[in-house]
Motif scaffolding. Sequence first.
Motif, short mmCIF file in Angstrom:
data_model
loop_
_atom_site.label_atom_id
_atom_site.label_comp_id
_atom_site.label_asym_id
_atom_site.label_seq_id
_atom_site.Cartn_x
_atom_site.Cartn_y
_atom_site.Cartn_z
N PRO A 80 -6.25 8.01 -9.51
CA PRO A 80 -5.07 7.91 -8.64
C PRO A 80 -5.23 8.71 -7.36
O PRO A 80 -4.62 8.36 -6.33
N SER A 81 -6.05 9.78 -7.38
CA SER A 81 -6.24 10.57 -6.16
C SER A 81 -6.91 9.75 -5.08
O SER A 81 -6.45 9.69 -3.94
N ILE A 82 -8.03 9.11 -5.42
CA ILE A 82 -8.72 8.26 -4.44
C ILE A 82 -7.92 7.00 -4.18
O ILE A 82 -7.91 6.47 -3.06
N GLY A 83 -7.22 6.51 -5.20
CA GLY A 83 -6.41 5.30 -5.01
C GLY A 83 -5.34 5.47 -3.95
O GLY A 83 -5.11 4.57 -3.12
N ARG A 84 -4.69 6.62 -3.93
CA ARG A 84 -3.66 6.83 -2.91
C ARG A 84 -4.27 6.95 -1.53
O ARG A 84 -3.67 6.54 -0.52
N LEU A 85 -5.48 7.55 -1.44
CA LEU A 85 -6.15 7.65 -0.14
C LEU A 85 -6.53 6.27 0.38
O LEU A 85 -6.36 5.97 1.57
N LEU A 86 -7.05 5.42 -0.50
CA LEU A 86 -7.37 4.05 -0.10
C LEU A 86 -6.11 3.32 0.36
O LEU A 86 -6.12 2.60 1.37
N ALA A 87 -5.03 3.49 -0.40
CA ALA A 87 -3.78 2.83 -0.03
C ALA A 87 -3.29 3.33 1.32
O ALA A 87 -2.82 2.55 2.15
N ASP A 88 -3.40 4.64 1.55
CA ASP A 88 -3.03 5.22 2.84
C ASP A 88 -3.79 4.55 3.98
O ASP A 88 -3.20 4.10 4.97
N ASN A 89 -5.11 4.47 3.84
CA ASN A 89 -5.95 3.98 4.93
C ASN A 89 -5.80 2.47 5.14
O ASN A 89 -5.77 2.00 6.27
N ILE A 90 -5.71 1.72 4.04
CA ILE A 90 -5.53 0.27 4.18
C ILE A 90 -4.16 -0.02 4.76
O ILE A 90 -3.99 -0.94 5.57
N GLY A 91 -3.16 0.76 4.36
CA GLY A 91 -1.84 0.59 4.94
C GLY A 91 -1.83 0.88 6.43
O GLY A 91 -1.14 0.20 7.21
N LEU A 92 -2.61 1.88 6.85
CA LEU A 92 -2.71 2.18 8.27
C LEU A 92 -3.36 1.02 9.02
O LEU A 92 -2.92 0.66 10.11
N ALA A 93 -4.40 0.42 8.43
CA ALA A 93 -5.03 -0.74 9.06
C ALA A 93 -4.04 -1.90 9.18
O ALA A 93 -4.01 -2.61 10.20
N ALA A 94 -3.21 -2.09 8.15
CA ALA A 94 -2.21 -3.14 8.21
C ALA A 94 -1.17 -2.84 9.28
O ALA A 94 -0.71 -3.74 10.01
N THR B 53 0.83 -1.21 0.00
CA THR B 53 0.00 0.00 0.00
C THR B 53 0.86 1.26 0.00
O THR B 53 0.49 2.28 -0.60
N PHE B 54 2.02 1.21 0.65
CA PHE B 54 2.97 2.32 0.61
C PHE B 54 3.44 2.54 -0.83
O PHE B 54 3.51 3.68 -1.33
N LEU B 55 3.75 1.45 -1.53
CA LEU B 55 4.17 1.54 -2.92
C LEU B 55 3.06 2.15 -3.79
O LEU B 55 3.32 3.03 -4.62
N ASN C 3 0.65 4.08 -2.82
CA ASN C 3 0.50 5.48 -2.45
C ASN C 3 1.51 6.36 -3.18
O ASN C 3 1.16 7.41 -3.73
N VAL C 4 2.76 5.94 -3.19
CA VAL C 4 3.81 6.73 -3.86
C VAL C 4 3.60 6.73 -5.37
O VAL C 4 3.71 7.77 -6.03
N ALA C 5 3.30 5.55 -5.93
CA ALA C 5 3.12 5.45 -7.38
C ALA C 5 1.94 6.29 -7.85
O ALA C 5 2.03 7.01 -8.86
N ALA C 6 0.83 6.21 -7.10
CA ALA C 6 -0.37 6.94 -7.52
C ALA C 6 -0.28 8.42 -7.20
O ALA C 6 -0.63 9.27 -8.04
N GLY C 7 0.16 8.76 -5.99
CA GLY C 7 0.14 10.15 -5.55
C GLY C 7 1.33 10.97 -5.98
O GLY C 7 1.17 12.14 -6.37
N ASP C 8 2.53 10.39 -5.93
CA ASP C 8 3.74 11.16 -6.23
C ASP C 8 4.16 11.10 -7.69
O ASP C 8 4.87 11.99 -8.16
N ILE C 9 3.75 10.05 -8.40
CA ILE C 9 4.22 9.86 -9.77
C ILE C 9 3.09 10.03 -10.78
O ILE C 9 3.17 10.85 -11.69
N LEU C 10 2.02 9.24 -10.63
CA LEU C 10 0.97 9.24 -11.65
C LEU C 10 0.09 10.48 -11.58
O LEU C 10 -0.23 11.08 -12.62
N LEU C 11 -0.32 10.89 -10.39
CA LEU C 11 -1.25 12.01 -10.26
C LEU C 11 -0.71 13.30 -10.89
O LEU C 11 -1.46 13.99 -11.62
N PRO C 12 0.55 13.70 -10.65
CA PRO C 12 1.04 14.91 -11.32
C PRO C 12 1.03 14.81 -12.85
O PRO C 12 0.90 15.83 -13.53
#
Length: 292
Positions: A104-118, A80-82, A84-93
């Motif tokens: 990718p905007s919502i995808g990184r948020l989902l990755a953020d939250n699921i990663g936090l649950a993990a 999920t960290f990967l 988040n970075v791929a969607a938010g830092d690379i693809l979204l711009p």
Amino acid sequence: MCRPGAVRQTERMRLVTRVVAVVGGVVLVAALVLALAGGEPTTAAWVLIGPAPFYLVGVWLLRRRPDRLAGMWLLFGGVTFLINVAAGDILLPMVRDEPWAWVPSIGRLLADNIGLAAGLALFGLFPDGRPHRAYERWVLTVVAVAGGLLPFLHAVTHPTLAKGGFPGPDDPLLVSPFYVPATAGAGPVIGVLNSTFTLWLVLAVLLLALRYRRIRPAERRRIRWLVLGLSGALLTMAILTALTFVLPAGPMMAAGFIFWPMAVVLALGSVVLAVAYDGVLGIDQPLRRSVV
């Protein structure tokens, strides 16, 4: 003798972890290719020293100790960290002006939250990673469900999409394609829940403290190793944060590439020692006696 139901559940978990590991590998390669193709070597370096170690150590830990789910939770967190970075830092711009930039905007948020649950499961259910009490299952379920719903609830109740947990100055503010004006009244509550979701990690501390009180001494030593490593990692990150107030951008970036790997080594090293190895764990006993 293992029960057939338990065997089937184990096989399903192995299949899930294999799929997640493959997805993580694909995202890792894609992120590196996109970053380098876009002329962003610094971002490619961040992929390698940021999320990649969590993903790779998670894969290794699962192979080393498949009987402990800590490796699975670490793998989920790394993948999920990967994402988040791929969607938010690379693809979204790259696609910020496209009509589908919300993906990718919502995808990184989902990755953020699921990663936090993990992460909550990794540390709150340490060291075996399995819930032993009904309240542990309830906490993990509530956090996972809330983490999956909040990005969409925010998109429905707000005219713009939420940004990531650590948005950059150039992070685009996108119009939500799912906004329903009639739900705007719930917007403030959803906004607070969404913006404070990271604080839910405090629940992991509570779960770990309750677990520490009831498990065997050998397992308690594993938790002490985890706490020791995480304390060192947090101290390192605190120093790095303090440097942001005194260093200009260039030296600050160099400091980040020094202090961040130190924090990662301390955090992941404590997890690896506590989960994968048994012979070294007893050395904390004379250490604690000398301190006392």
